[in-house]
Design a protein around this motif. Structure first.
Motif, PDB file in Angstrom:
ATOM      1  N   ASN A  59      37.553  39.358  30.629  1.00  0.00           N
ATOM      2  CA  ASN A  59      38.419  39.182  31.535  1.00  0.00           C
ATOM      3  C   ASN A  59      38.912  39.229  33.109  1.00  0.00           C
ATOM      4  OD1 ASN A  59      38.912  42.649  29.856  1.00  0.00           O
ATOM      5  ND2 ASN A  59      36.917  42.452  30.834  1.00  0.00           N
ATOM      6  N   ARG A  67      41.547  36.955  33.590  1.00  0.00           N
ATOM      7  CA  ARG A  67      42.759  36.813  34.539  1.00  0.00           C
ATOM      8  C   ARG A  67      42.182  38.349  35.572  1.00  0.00           C
ATOM      9  NH1 ARG A  67      47.936  34.375  32.537  1.00  0.00           N
ATOM     10  NH2 ARG A  67      49.230  36.751  33.158  1.00  0.00           N
ATOM     11  N   GLN A  68      42.383  39.469  34.968  1.00  0.00           N
ATOM     12  CA  GLN A  68      42.043  40.455  35.748  1.00  0.00           C
ATOM     13  C   GLN A  68      41.561  40.626  37.257  1.00  0.00           C
ATOM     14  OE1 GLN A  68      40.480  44.087  34.460  1.00  0.00           O
ATOM     15  NE2 GLN A  68      41.647  45.309  35.941  1.00  0.00           N
ATOM     16  N   ASP A  85      33.507  44.084  36.362  1.00  0.00           N
ATOM     17  CA  ASP A  85      34.665  43.690  35.063  1.00  0.00           C
ATOM     18  C   ASP A  85      35.660  44.686  35.592  1.00  0.00           C
ATOM     19  OD1 ASP A  85      33.654  41.240  34.714  1.00  0.00           O
ATOM     20  OD2 ASP A  85      34.741  41.596  32.514  1.00  0.00           O
ATOM     21  N   GLU A  86      35.758  46.619  35.677  1.00  0.00           N
ATOM     22  CA  GLU A  86      35.925  47.335  35.451  1.00  0.00           C
ATOM     23  C   GLU A  86      35.328  48.314  36.755  1.00  0.00           C
ATOM     24  OE1 GLU A  86      35.073  50.342  32.299  1.00  0.00           O
ATOM     25  OE2 GLU A  86      35.562  48.122  30.943  1.00  0.00           O
ATOM     26  N   ASP A 143      41.237  55.816  32.658  1.00  0.00           N
ATOM     27  CA  ASP A 143      42.361  54.345  31.996  1.00  0.00           C
ATOM     28  C   ASP A 143      43.720  54.665  32.770  1.00  0.00           C
ATOM     29  OD1 ASP A 143      41.528  52.047  30.352  1.00  0.00           O
ATOM     30  OD2 ASP A 143      40.961  53.337  29.161  1.00  0.00           O
TER      31      ASP A 143
END
Lengths: 277, 792
Positions: B156, B158-159, B194-195, B252
């Motif tokens: 991930n 890029r994000q 990441d999230e 999401d």
């Protein structure tokens, strides 16, 4: 209210500036009186001020372009009159942007905008940049550097995103050079002019850090002298004689209260105005 | 009976759930029934919305309150105000006339908003935390920001990079214009973020004790009429439901979450700050007692009810008086509870109201500077302890104020999670030279100068040690006086992931060590407790363990300036529900800020080596504690199990020893041992904060462990300790200080020009590096993340 600013260095408090309090303290540290002047107070009150300082910050949120809204504020008309009469005016960082946007600097043609403070151009990074820089004080008629020896090198920090002195008119540069208006230039600790980042921290043409008007009473400078007005403000790791003095002051809090390199700009004012009051 | 009540009492659970859902409320069905019970009738939509906010995890601490109260020490002789107010207050220096100079500190998270809208999320994080300090009557003198991002080289990337850059930009875009210097922070990268990134923010301020303002209607309101004045930005629907948003899992489809993020405006805040300074000055001149509170979670409803409740009064709020954006008539529930930024509430005597309105609206021309902004009277203080909101001439909320502020609490089930983990077997003959270059080039270790220089660290002119120059940021808060304040934020997510108790305990130890490294006495901490969903028993166990670790460390290290008292926890925040849409919780991440007080800031030195011929010593001893280390992760690709074990007696002894060395003026440079271990600490000192160093050192690794541990364990274990540079010839004095404090001292070597770092074992060279090659890696490894260009 009358006389509130007599003999006082007026620090102009535009909405959004953020260095007004420490700038007033730095002015006082040079033995001068300083007072905050709110932008919408009666401009006539400025008449008796010893000098005017436009401090750093983000006047009017830097809407449209840094400094441009404040440059159109009615208080600038009054400051313009004083400037033309020879009253000392200093613009620091955002204040410099205001002086450039109002056309007081370079002042080759009064109120004509001949210079821009464009977005920084830096190797490896973009936008806002806060760092200590070295300035070489060039020979000039500038009142604000009267206490410096020609060619003297002093460390002073910058903190801005738009500080690149620029013009596309070569004749402006030539005239500024001829008049000795290029007062401050970014250099190495040893005083060498190197156009590359980080010595030139924002890509200014000719490494320009500060420009005065032809008469020398108005100075626009991007670095912040009020953040270098006490020895304690100088970082320990800085190269050159000021860094060494700072290291030598370790474990001596009294020494830390000694004047720093930036105080000399305010001492120059005192010198140039015969001590103000 | 109020108009427009919601039929809860007469509806079955399914219907109640549907009603709550329709109205976008997160209250549980049982909670809605509890509201009915408290009110003695069905609630209006405004009332239900208020409870929805007040009973969110973010505002109510419903899962954590009991535990925090039991486990964390909050009282000590230097504490003026502990947790419970918007910010904690401690005394740090005597002032004239028996008064005290006080430090005010607040610490919060802004994790979810930053994940969804990084720039705005981080900016409003700064905007919110500084309000908590301003509203105590203090001047904000700095902010710090501990940040945790995902893997910048993972799937991930890029994000992750876009979030990291956005957050840094957001912090700069708010703090720089506001004119508040950045005093420090740290950044860690791990795929488990990441999230759900973590953006914690700390704000610190200074104020005289006699001028500390309280968030309550003053008792004088019993004798003279008081009004509540709303100041700042016009109310809109931004951030409506923000507290509730912080108290649920991210879903999401980011768009769904964006409306709950507020809109920052540092310009308006700066003008408000300057104008408020003037109002507070006037109030002192005229001897009016006032109450002051910022609007954060829960907006107008929360601020008015808490002001009234804390003072023992009631209020009548006229929602029609509230200045709204573009004059728009938002529904009463929105006006009551939206979280529009840049607002405060003042409780002032009616006769002071004209002065207040004049300063904000005329002297500082708020309505001209920002359309619709200004100061307006929105409420009248009453003595009946009733909380009443009126809109369009009708009551939309009417209940005793104590009902509105009634708390809610849960005992969450807890279940230990003890995975079968162990350290990987160490591989003999690993290439130390290359391994160390990898470690130094890890984004977790490499220089963060890109970031530090994006923030204004000089504004206000008080900086003594800036971010990156030493283990703690230091300011000289009182011109002409030698007293200094030091700040550090810490929290190692990898320790917490292996052992949540040690994660909490070591966060305190490291933060305390960091302020001691610059010579400051650890004097108070704040904690921001970042965890996953507390309804998951394993997560709640992690939380419990972390809090227990923090509490034990505070008592174990203690308040060195006041023997027999704990290091007090004066403020903090709990942030639950940190997990991605796929349900993966973050590693337990308690983050601690430690405040240190130093008698004489001129003794605070940077971590850079200073002089050729100086001697370098290790205070402490590396143990076989490679678990969670940068070494295992970077070189072995493993987490391991043997995390450092906090030994509070040892920590306290080391801190005392180092403080004594500082007090005697011996210390020329000092750096604590943490991430990357001893060798990383020495390399960072040799390189200096900007990579300008030229002094090298040869370390004899076989002398450093009484247990005869191998070189890689000695060099990379993250057992706490200090590396200290002193002038030549005082080893015996150092030994005496260390013996007195029962800690180990070992000589590492002498500083030499020539710019090489060398490790020997039994006089054979194991590895050597030129500072130039180390510098190249250290200074540029974070370039792909934060350098120029718009990201990967």
């Amino acid at each position: 209210m009358a006389g509130r600013y007599r003999g006082v260095v007026a620090i102009i408090q535009f909405p959004g500036v953020n260095c007004e309090y420490e700038t007033a303290e730095a002015v006082r540290s040079a033995g001068l009186e300083a007072g905050l002047f709110r932008w919408n107070e009666d401009p006539a009150l400025l008449q008796e001020a010893a000098a005017v300082v436009l401090p750093g910050g983000f006047s009017y949120q830097d809407r449209i372009r840094a400094g441009v809204v404040a440059a159109k504020d009615r208080i600038m008309d009054a400051i313009g009159v004083l400037a033309r009469q020879g009253r000392p005016v200093l613009g620091i960082c955002n204040g410099a942007q205001v002086l450039v946007e109002s056309g007081f600097i370079p002042g080759l043609h009064w109120e004509r905008v001949d210079l821009a403070l464009a977005p920084n151009v830096m190797a490896d990074r973009e936008g806002y940049y806060c760092a200590w820089t070295w300035l070489r004080c060039e020979d000039s008629p500038c009142l604000w550097t009267g206490a410096f020896a020609g060619g003297e090198v002093v460390p002073v920090p910058i903190a801005h995103a738009e500080g690149r002195f620029s013009t596309d008119d070569e004749s402006v540069i030539e005239a500024m050079r001829a008049n000795g208006q290029i007062v401050l230039r970014y250099c190495t600790a040893a005083g060498e002019i190197d156009p590359a980042f980080p010595v030139n921290p924002n890509g200014s043409m000719d490494n320009i850090a500060g420009v005065c008007n032809p008469e020398g009473n108005v100075l626009a400078m991007m670095p912040h002298p009020e953040r270098a007005s006490w020895l304690r403000q100088v970082p320990e790791g800085l190269a050159g004689s000021w860094g060494r003095r700072r290291v030598a002051a370790a474990c001596d809090p009294g020494k830390m209260e000694d004047g720093g390199p930036g105080r000399r700009f305010f001492e120059s004012l005192k010198l140039g105005t015969g001590g103000a009051r | 009976m109020l108009k427009g009540t919601i039929p809860i009492a007469g509806s079955d659970d399914g219907r109640v759930a549907a009603i709550l859902e329709e109205n976008g409320l997160n209250l549980a069905v049982g909670e809605a029934r509890r509201v009915v019970e408290l009110l003695g009738r069905d609630p209006t939509i405004v009332e239900l919305t208020i409870f929805n906010t007040m009973w969110s995890e973010h505002c109510s601490y419903k899962s954590s309150r009991r535990l925090l109260g039991e486990l964390l020490p909050t009282k000590a002789p230097n504490v003026v105000l502990g947790p419970g107010e918007d910010a904690g207050v401690i005394r740090y220096a005597e002032a004239e006339g028996g008064d005290w100079h006080c430090l005010v500190i607040a610490h919060e998270s802004h994790n979810h908003p930053s994940q969804v809208l990084p720039v705005e999320g981080a900016a409003t994080g700064i905007g919110g935390i500084v309000r908590d300090v301003y509203c105590m009557g203090a001047d904000v003198v700095g902010v710090l920001d501990p940040l945790r991002f995902g893997d910048p080289a993972g799937p991930n990337a890029r994000q992750v990079i876009s979030i990291a850059r956005g957050v840094v930009d957001g912090i700069a875009q708010y703090g720089n214009p506001l004119g508040v210097p950045n005093l420090g922070g740290d950044i860690a990268f791990d795929p488990r973020f990441d999230e759900n990134c973590l953006v914690n923010v700390v704000a610190v301020g200074t104020v005289l004790e006699s001028r500390v303002l309280r968030s309550r209607v003053p008792e004088e309101a019993a004798r003279m009429p008081y009004r509540i004045v709303l100041i700042g930005k016009p109310t809109d629907d931004s951030g409506f439901g923000g507290a509730a948003f912080a108290s649920e899992d991210l879903v999401d489809g980011e768009q769904a979450n964006r409306g709950a993020v507020q809109v920052p405006d540092p310009f308006l805040k700066r003008v408000l700050t300057v104008a408020t300074r003037r109002v507070l000055e006037l109030a002192r001149e005229k001897k009016y007692v006032i109450g002051f509170k910022d609007l954060g979670a829960g907006g107008i409803a929360c601020v008015t009810s808490e002001l009234a409740h804390a003072g023992g009064f009631g209020v009548i709020i006229d929602l029609d008086a509230v200045n709204t954006a573009m004059g728009y008539a938002f529904p009463p529930a929105v006006v009551s509870c939206s979280e529009t930024q840049e607002r405060y509430a003042l409780a002032v005597p009616e006769e002071f109201v004209p002065d207040v309105l004049r300063v904000y609206n005329e002297e500082f021309e708020l309505p001209r500077l920002y359309h619709g902004a200004g100061a307006v009277v929105i409420a009248e203080v009453t003595r009946d302890r009733m909380y009443r909101i009126e809109s369009g001439g009708e009551a939309v909320c009417e209940t005793p104020v104590d009902v509105i502020t009634t708390g809610i609490s849960y005992d969450r089930p807890s279940k230990a999670r003890r995975p079968a983990i162990k350290d990987p077997p160490l591989q003999p003959g690993r290439p130390l030279r290359d391994d160390f270059l990898k470690i130094l080039g890890s984004p977790n270790i490499a220089s963060k100068n890109y970031v530090f220089k994006h923030y204004d660290s000089e504004v206000q002119g008080r900086a003594v040690l800036r971010p990156g120059e030493a283990d703690a940021g230091v300011i000289a808060p009182l011109p002409g006086r030698a007293v200094g304040l030091a700040f550090s934020v810490d929290g190692n997510p990898w320790y917490g992931a292996i052992d949540p108790y040690q994660g909490g305990a070591l966060a305190v130890c490291e933060a305390a060590r960091n302020v001691a490294a610059v010579g400051a006495v650890p004097s108070a901490i704040t904690d921001c407790l970042n965890y996953g969903n507390p309804e998951v028993p394993e997560v709640f166990w992690e939380f419990t363990e972390g809090v227990r670790g923090i509490g034990d460390a505070c008592r174990g290290i203690g308040l060195i300036s006041h023997e027999g008292h704990p290091l007090p926890v004066v403020s903090g925040n709990v942030s639950f529900y940190n997990q991605g849409a796929r349900g993966k919780a973050i590693p337990p991440s308690p983050i601690v800020c430690c405040v240190g007080v130093v008698e004489d800031y001129s003794r605070c030195r940077s971590l850079a080596f200073k002089e050729e011929g100086d001697e370098v010593f290790l205070v402490g001893e590396p143990l076989a504690e490679l678990g969670g280390s940068e070494y295992l992760r970077t070189v072995y690709g493993a987490e391991g199990a043997s995390v450092p074990k906090a030994d509070f007696v040892r920590e306290r002894g080391q801190i005392r020893a180092v403080l004594e060395m500082h007090r005697r003026g011996w210390v020329r440079a000092c750096h604590d041992i943490s991430q990357g271990g001893l060798l990383t600490a020495v390399a960072e000192m040799a390189l200096g904060p900007a990579g300008e160093g030229s002094l090298g050192l040869a370390i004899e690794a076989s002398n450093l462990s009484a247990a005869g541990l191998g070189a890689e364990t000695v060099l990379f274990s993250e057992t706490g300790g200090f590396v200290v540079e002193v002038g030549p010839g005082i080893e015996r004095d150092l030994l005496a200080v260390c013996a007195h404090n029962r800690v180990q001292l070992r000589r590492l070597g002498v500083l030499r020009k020539g710019g090489r770092l060398v490790v020997t074992a039994a006089d054979a060279i194991l590895a050597s590096w030129s500072l130039d090659e180390l510098r190249g890696i250290y200074l540029t490894a974070c370039r792909p993340i934060f350098g120029a260009g718009k990201g990967a």
